[in-house]
Design a protein around this motif. Structure first.
Motif, mmCIF file in Angstrom:
data_model
loop_
_atom_site.group_PDB
_atom_site.id
_atom_site.type_symbol
_atom_site.label_atom_id
_atom_site.label_comp_id
_atom_site.label_asym_id
_atom_site.label_seq_id
_atom_site.Cartn_x
_atom_site.Cartn_y
_atom_site.Cartn_z
ATOM 1 N N LEU A 166 0.843 -1.194 0.000
ATOM 2 C CA LEU A 166 0.000 0.000 0.000
ATOM 3 C C LEU A 166 0.880 1.246 0.000
ATOM 4 O O LEU A 166 1.917 1.306 0.667
ATOM 5 C CB LEU A 166 -0.908 0.014 1.230
ATOM 6 C CG LEU A 166 -1.937 -1.114 1.331
ATOM 7 C CD1 LEU A 166 -2.703 -0.996 2.657
ATOM 8 C CD2 LEU A 166 -2.911 -1.081 0.166
ATOM 9 N N ARG A 167 0.438 2.263 -0.749
ATOM 10 C CA ARG A 167 1.175 3.526 -0.804
ATOM 11 C C ARG A 167 0.938 4.346 0.459
ATOM 12 O O ARG A 167 0.010 4.091 1.227
ATOM 13 C CB ARG A 167 0.726 4.337 -2.029
ATOM 14 C CG ARG A 167 1.133 3.709 -3.363
ATOM 15 C CD ARG A 167 0.621 4.526 -4.537
ATOM 16 N NE ARG A 167 -0.834 4.435 -4.670
ATOM 17 C CZ ARG A 167 -1.668 5.444 -4.557
ATOM 18 N NH1 ARG A 167 -1.221 6.657 -4.279
ATOM 19 N NH2 ARG A 167 -2.962 5.270 -4.721
ATOM 20 N N GLU A 168 1.756 5.340 0.652
ATOM 21 C CA GLU A 168 1.592 6.276 1.763
ATOM 22 C C GLU A 168 0.192 6.886 1.718
ATOM 23 O O GLU A 168 -0.280 7.317 0.658
ATOM 24 C CB GLU A 168 2.639 7.394 1.642
ATOM 25 C CG GLU A 168 2.605 8.429 2.745
ATOM 26 C CD GLU A 168 3.272 7.971 4.039
ATOM 27 O OE1 GLU A 168 2.882 8.473 5.099
ATOM 28 O OE2 GLU A 168 4.172 7.102 3.977
ATOM 29 N N GLY A 169 -0.477 6.912 2.847
ATOM 30 C CA GLY A 169 -1.794 7.525 2.939
ATOM 31 C C GLY A 169 -2.952 6.612 2.595
ATOM 32 O O GLY A 169 -4.114 7.019 2.670
ATOM 33 N N ILE A 170 -2.674 5.374 2.190
ATOM 34 C CA ILE A 170 -3.715 4.413 1.831
ATOM 35 C C ILE A 170 -3.872 3.421 2.981
ATOM 36 O O ILE A 170 -2.882 2.938 3.539
ATOM 37 C CB ILE A 170 -3.361 3.676 0.519
ATOM 38 C CG1 ILE A 170 -3.149 4.685 -0.617
ATOM 39 C CG2 ILE A 170 -4.453 2.681 0.157
ATOM 40 C CD1 ILE A 170 -4.351 5.572 -0.911
ATOM 41 N N THR A 171 -5.117 3.113 3.331
ATOM 42 C CA THR A 171 -5.389 2.290 4.505
ATOM 43 C C THR A 171 -5.866 0.887 4.125
ATOM 44 O O THR A 171 -6.241 0.619 2.979
ATOM 45 C CB THR A 171 -6.475 2.936 5.388
ATOM 46 O OG1 THR A 171 -7.728 2.885 4.675
ATOM 47 C CG2 THR A 171 -6.136 4.372 5.724
ATOM 48 N N ALA A 172 -5.884 0.027 5.132
ATOM 49 C CA ALA A 172 -6.427 -1.328 4.951
ATOM 50 C C ALA A 172 -7.888 -1.275 4.529
ATOM 51 O O ALA A 172 -8.367 -2.153 3.803
ATOM 52 C CB ALA A 172 -6.278 -2.122 6.243
ATOM 53 N N THR A 173 -8.616 -0.259 4.980
ATOM 54 C CA THR A 173 -10.019 -0.117 4.580
ATOM 55 C C THR A 173 -10.123 0.138 3.084
ATOM 56 O O THR A 173 -10.988 -0.436 2.399
ATOM 57 C CB THR A 173 -10.692 1.028 5.349
ATOM 58 O OG1 THR A 173 -10.385 0.918 6.735
ATOM 59 C CG2 THR A 173 -12.200 0.990 5.155
ATOM 60 N N ASP A 174 -9.260 0.993 2.558
ATOM 61 C CA ASP A 174 -9.243 1.240 1.108
ATOM 62 C C ASP A 174 -8.956 -0.057 0.355
ATOM 63 O O ASP A 174 -9.567 -0.344 -0.684
ATOM 64 C CB ASP A 174 -8.169 2.280 0.754
ATOM 65 C CG ASP A 174 -8.367 3.604 1.486
ATOM 66 O OD1 ASP A 174 -9.522 4.028 1.616
ATOM 67 O OD2 ASP A 174 -7.358 4.182 1.936
ATOM 68 N N LEU A 175 -8.038 -0.847 0.903
ATOM 69 C CA LEU A 175 -7.699 -2.127 0.279
ATOM 70 C C LEU A 175 -8.905 -3.064 0.282
ATOM 71 O O LEU A 175 -9.237 -3.662 -0.757
ATOM 72 C CB LEU A 175 -6.525 -2.776 1.024
ATOM 73 C CG LEU A 175 -6.160 -4.208 0.636
ATOM 74 C CD1 LEU A 175 -5.766 -4.300 -0.831
ATOM 75 C CD2 LEU A 175 -5.027 -4.726 1.533
ATOM 76 N N LEU A 227 -4.096 -8.394 -7.629
ATOM 77 C CA LEU A 227 -4.124 -6.976 -7.298
ATOM 78 C C LEU A 227 -2.744 -6.535 -6.836
ATOM 79 O O LEU A 227 -2.166 -7.125 -5.913
ATOM 80 C CB LEU A 227 -5.153 -6.703 -6.183
ATOM 81 C CG LEU A 227 -5.182 -5.271 -5.632
ATOM 82 C CD1 LEU A 227 -5.632 -4.272 -6.696
ATOM 83 C CD2 LEU A 227 -6.089 -5.182 -4.399
ATOM 84 N N ASP A 228 -2.238 -5.501 -7.477
ATOM 85 C CA ASP A 228 -1.037 -4.824 -6.992
ATOM 86 C C ASP A 228 -1.510 -3.812 -5.957
ATOM 87 O O ASP A 228 -2.213 -2.842 -6.285
ATOM 88 C CB ASP A 228 -0.323 -4.125 -8.152
ATOM 89 C CG ASP A 228 0.857 -3.280 -7.702
ATOM 90 O OD1 ASP A 228 1.145 -3.243 -6.479
ATOM 91 O OD2 ASP A 228 1.487 -2.638 -8.563
ATOM 92 N N MET A 229 -1.158 -4.038 -4.702
ATOM 93 C CA MET A 229 -1.666 -3.172 -3.637
ATOM 94 C C MET A 229 -1.185 -1.735 -3.784
ATOM 95 O O MET A 229 -1.772 -0.815 -3.218
ATOM 96 C CB MET A 229 -1.285 -3.754 -2.273
ATOM 97 C CG MET A 229 -2.025 -5.049 -1.957
ATOM 98 S SD MET A 229 -1.720 -5.697 -0.287
ATOM 99 C CE MET A 229 -0.099 -6.426 -0.506
ATOM 100 N N GLY A 230 -0.141 -1.532 -4.577
ATOM 101 C CA GLY A 230 0.317 -0.182 -4.825
ATOM 102 C C GLY A 230 -0.637 0.647 -5.670
ATOM 103 O O GLY A 230 -0.501 1.871 -5.752
ATOM 104 N N SER A 231 -1.629 -0.015 -6.300
ATOM 105 C CA SER A 231 -2.588 0.705 -7.148
ATOM 106 C C SER A 231 -3.851 1.133 -6.396
ATOM 107 O O SER A 231 -4.706 1.813 -6.965
ATOM 108 C CB SER A 231 -3.000 -0.183 -8.324
ATOM 109 O OG SER A 231 -3.752 -1.306 -7.867
#
Length: 897
Positions: A258-267, A365-369
């Motif tokens: 996950l990128r900076e500022g992205i949460t597990a909820t977004d994932l 899924l690339d979690m970076g996206s």
């Protein structure tokens, strides 16, 4: 565990001086064939079959069928699965214990031994669904809400205390402890279970079924578990195997970070949307890929929790070093952790880098996206990226910002507690950090606390129309907030502790401030809730809140500051700081480093302290007095607990299975009708059939409590069936509310009242519906109430897994339109009568075809075929007996005869 062990797979394992007996998958594979690439979740099922082989419910043929799954990666083979334990929450647990009490009464009436009605598998019931957010934004909110909870639920809690003493293998975690799934994750779950038999200790995978659809959260810990209805769970605890088809397994490969500022909820919202689009109902999802090496256990649990929202039976994560780390952090004994590692490695259940099992199908899924997201306004799979939320809201209500051709309608003016403002469409009136999905996850919880601190430092406050609340999943959360020094900042923004429980996510949001409720009603405003939950179905959160948005805990706090979902909080200011300058979300969003530093405050001592006496309860719980009797003493005047009628004729012959003639249609419903629509959990309207019943029994509307809390009283629940204020019956042109058209009188009646009138005339009933009928919570009352209303069959385009099973378990036929047909193509308006044929004098078998003859008002007739969704041989036997519990009880009575 009566294994014949025809494959000679039983072996011993030495761990730290202790000898464990186990059934060795590698040894079985010598005969069965290579299983190294069998999905981990299916290896758990394979071990279960090896351990329970008896040539009656489990044969060598069943075991071979599971291994042979690898050839086609799908199967229509039925297996009998026995989970190690059962988990319940109190909304579903109370009716389950009521059923057990009624079964004991029926057994005693039939001259049998009521003690035969007893759980054979360990059962843990966690009281977490009853606390409401009556008080909020004050230091006294928690204590006051607990006091109100104990007053409201005294009868229910007394009943559960009786069950705690009356039944063996039955433990109750008292109120004010935590959400059942988080208690399961932090304390109850073991990953590897042990049981002593004849002086020998057996080790095997921890498995369970639970009476809450979010039981799946425990799959994040490598524990195979999923939600079933209370009906199925009761049968499982009474020794019946869970009958199931060997599932398809969808592999979900995770890569990147996950990128900076992205949460597990977004994932998880991204994963949910992807899997709903893929179509995974009735399937296992198993996560794999090297991205798991950097995915914390709490993030895995967040993803696993949402399996009901993406439609899968479960979302399974394999065991690895991260699993062991969490077990140690949460205070599990070191011996147990060492057993998990040794057992998982010897059984091939340990995740190795680069391992890719065989799957029925895969996604990646690339979690970076992943982008910052919410889901809403009515379904958890409808993900909306953060900048698009205002547009998504306006599309829902058919408005455009600042339309040029007309002036906006006047917004109602509100004054209360020294505040004065205009309330507008899109106002966030509820901001709740709530539910099991996110409140188990320190990263998003610490992010919320840090965002609150930065907001206070900037001089921001929540908007005065926002009802804010913090309901953690366990006491460990408040411990780590305190250790990180974040509690004062959450409190200052109004996110004071309101209770340990599900609260807003299950409809226990409590009342809004009276002037706000009046303003919403007078101007027919479309307002919003933002919650860190997993369910946002219509009418669930609050009856006056039409749009509901799932978000991470820090975004919940951010929307409380902004006060509206019509503000693009990704680019527009949340408010004005104490320096007079606008404050943006980017100004107060915590960095990954800050979050990691805060998470470092979480330690093992917190878990050990809070779970030291988890079953003891507070002084009020311990003071509840209950009779020490084998059978329950029913109170005729109780409005919470009543003796249900399900087993009245159990000593007689099983019901005759025959064709259904001249059935009337009780309701015609559309797609995605949820168990909330069928059996609401929240508010009871004073003028509804349930409200009229309670008032007739001396209960004032202020003391109605909720439908969920009254599930122990069938009189309330059958009156509440199809009573959701947002349900739309196409017989009334799609009008909202639990009403229908009574035929042939043409009168518009409450669905309950119409059903009772049909019962008086001996008219059988049918429900007609669209796709995904029965999505949502594993709510047994959605099937029980349907049965008590006199509904003999539900004809839908497709069914959600748990509800279909529950219908069979209550003796209601689930029938599915054939491909290419539906209520619209067949011209079903609800005014017809239906004959359902093909049952008379026929031996029932799974997935048989039946015919339906339609008699129209003009005298014409038309026929079509349906697929009977009684899917397994066990279900056939249950249906013939009148239901699954009837089947078990008839067997027990026969054994005692």
């Amino acid at each position: 565990m009566p294994s014949l062990d025809s494959l000679n797979s039983r072996r011993t394992l030495e761990v730290d001086g202790q000898t464990y007996h186990y059934y060795d998958l590698a040894e079985a594979a010598r005969t069965l064939g290579d299983i190294r690439r069998l999905p981990m979740s299916l290896k758990v099922l394979l071990e279960n079959l090896l351990r329970w082989e008896d040539n009656a419910t489990v044969s060598a043929y069943d075991i071979k069928a599971l291994v042979d799954w690898q050839k086609t990666r799908s199967s229509d083979h039925e297996i009998q699965y026995r989970p190690a334990r059962v988990l319940m929450q109190d909304f579903t647990g109370v009716p389950a214990v009521v059923d057990l009490a009624a079964m004991r009464a029926a057994m005693a009436k039939a001259g049998g031994d009521p003690q035969k009605i007893n759980p054979l598998s360990p059962v843990d019931l966690v009281i977490d669904h009853s606390v409401m957010v009556d008080k909020f934004a004050s230091p006294q909110a928690f204590a006051e809400n607990v006091e109100i909870e104990m007053q409201r639920n005294g009868e229910r809690y007394s009943f559960l205390r009786w069950g705690q003493h009356a039944f063996a293998n039955f433990s109750v975690v008292p109120p004010g402890t935590g959400i059942c799934h988080q208690v399961n994750l932090e304390y109850l779950g073991r990953t590897v279970w042990t049981r002593e038999e004849d002086g020998q200790v057996f080790a095997f995978p921890d498995t369970l079924v639970g009476t809450d659809s979010h039981t799946t959260m425990i799959n994040g810990l490598g524990v195979l578990g999923w939600g079933v209805g209370g009906i199925e769970a009761e049968a499982a605890m009474l020794g019946q195997p869970v009958s199931m088809l060997i599932p398809e397994v969808i592999g979900f490969k995770l890569t990147g970070k996950l990128r900076e500022g992205i949460t597990a909820t977004d994932l998880v919202l991204t994963v949910t949307q992807m899997l709903r689009k893929k179509g995974v109902v009735g399937k296992f999802v198993e996560f794999y890929g090297d991205g798991l090496a950097d995915l914390p256990l709490a993030d895995r649990a967040t993803i696993a929790n949402m399996a009901p929202e993406y439609g899968a039976t479960c979302g399974f994560f394999p065991v690895d070093e991260i699993t062991l780390g969490y077990l140690r952090l949460s205070g599990r004994p070191e011996q147990a952790v060492k057993l998990v590692e040794a057992y998982s490695k010897v059984q091939g259940l340990w995740r190795e880098a680069g391992h890719e099992p065989l799957f029925s199908d895969t996604l990646e899924l690339d979690m970076g996206s992943v982008e910052a997201s919410l889901a809403g306004p009515k379904r958890p799979q409808d993900r909306v990226v953060l900048p698009q939320v205002p547009k998504a809201f306006d599309e829902v209500i058919g408005l455009q910002l600042k339309p040029a051709d007309k002036a906006p309608a006047a917004s109602p003016h509100v004054e209360h507690d020294g505040h004065s403002y205009d309330l507008e469409d899109g106002a966030v009136v509820i901001a709740a950090i709530t539910s099991c999905t996110n409140t188990s996850n320190p990263s998003v919880m610490m992010a919320a606390g840090l965002l609150a601190k930065k907001a206070i430092d900037k001089g921001l406050q929540r908007k005065p129309w926002v009802k804010s609340s913090l309901a953690p999943g366990s006491k460990v959360v408040t411990e780590y907030f305190k250790a990180a020094g974040l509690t004062p900042y959450l409190d200052e923004l109004g996110f004071d502790l309101v209770g340990y429980g599900c609260t807003t996510c299950i409809g226990n949001s409590g009342p809004l401030l009276e002037p706000i409720e009046k303003a919403i009603q007078q101007a027919d405003l479309t307002v919003a809730s933002v919650l860190s939950g997993n369910r946002n179905f219509e009418g669930r959160v609050h009856p006056l809140v039409k749009t509901n948005w799932l978000a991470s805990p820090p975004l919940v706090v951010a929307y409380a500051l902004a006060g509206s979902v019509r503000i693009d909080i990704s680019s527009e200011p949340l408010g004005t700081g104490k320096d007079g300058q606008p404050v943006y979300l980017r100004d107060i969003w915590p960095s990954q480093h800050e979050i990691a530093e805060a998470i470092g405050k979480v330690d093992t001592a917190m878990f050990r302290k809070e779970y030291a006496e988890v079953f003891a309860g507070d002084e009020q719980w311990r003071a509840i007095q209950v009779p020490q009797t084998d059978t329950y003493v029913w109170q005729e005047d109780s409005t919470y607990i009543q003796h249900p009628p399900f087993f009245e004729d159990i000593a007689g012959d099983p019901p005759h299975i025959g064709d259904i003639h001249q059935a009337r249609i009780l309701a015609v419903l559309g797609d995605s009708v949820t168990t909330d629509h069928i059996s609401p959990a929240g508010n009871i309207k004073a003028d509804s059939p349930a409200g009229r019943y309670l008032r007739a029994h001396g209960v004032e509307p202020r003391d109605f409590n909720s439908y969920g809390s009254r599930r122990g009283n069938h009189e309330v629940m059958m009156r509440g069936t199809f009573a959701n204020i947002r349900i739309k019956n196409e017989m009334l042109g799609g009008e909202e509310g639990g009403n229908t058209l009574h035929i042939p009188s043409g009168e518009k009646l409450a669905i309950y009242d119409a059903a009772m009138r049909y019962q008086e005339s001996g008219t059988p009933l049918v429900i007609v519906a669209g796709k995904e009928y029965g999505t949502g919570s594993s709510r047994d009352w959605a099937a029980k109430g349907t049965n008590l209303l006199g509904v003999k069959a539900v004809i839908a385009e497709s069914f959600e897994r748990i509800h279909r099973s529950n219908l069979v378990g209550m003796g209601v036929l689930p029938l599915q339109f054939l491909d290419g047909q539906d209520r619209k193509s067949l011209g079903l308006t609800g005014r017809e009568t239906l004959d359902i044929c093909g049952l008379d004098g026929v031996e029932l078998h799974p997935k048989m075809r039946l015919s339906v003859e339609v008699h129209r008002e003009d005298g014409s007739r038309e026929g079509f075929e349906v697929l009977c969704r009684i899917d397994t041989l066990n279900e056939v036997e249950y249906f013939k007996a009148g239901g699954i519990l009837h089947y078990v009880l008839r067997q027990l009575i026969a054994e005692g005869a």
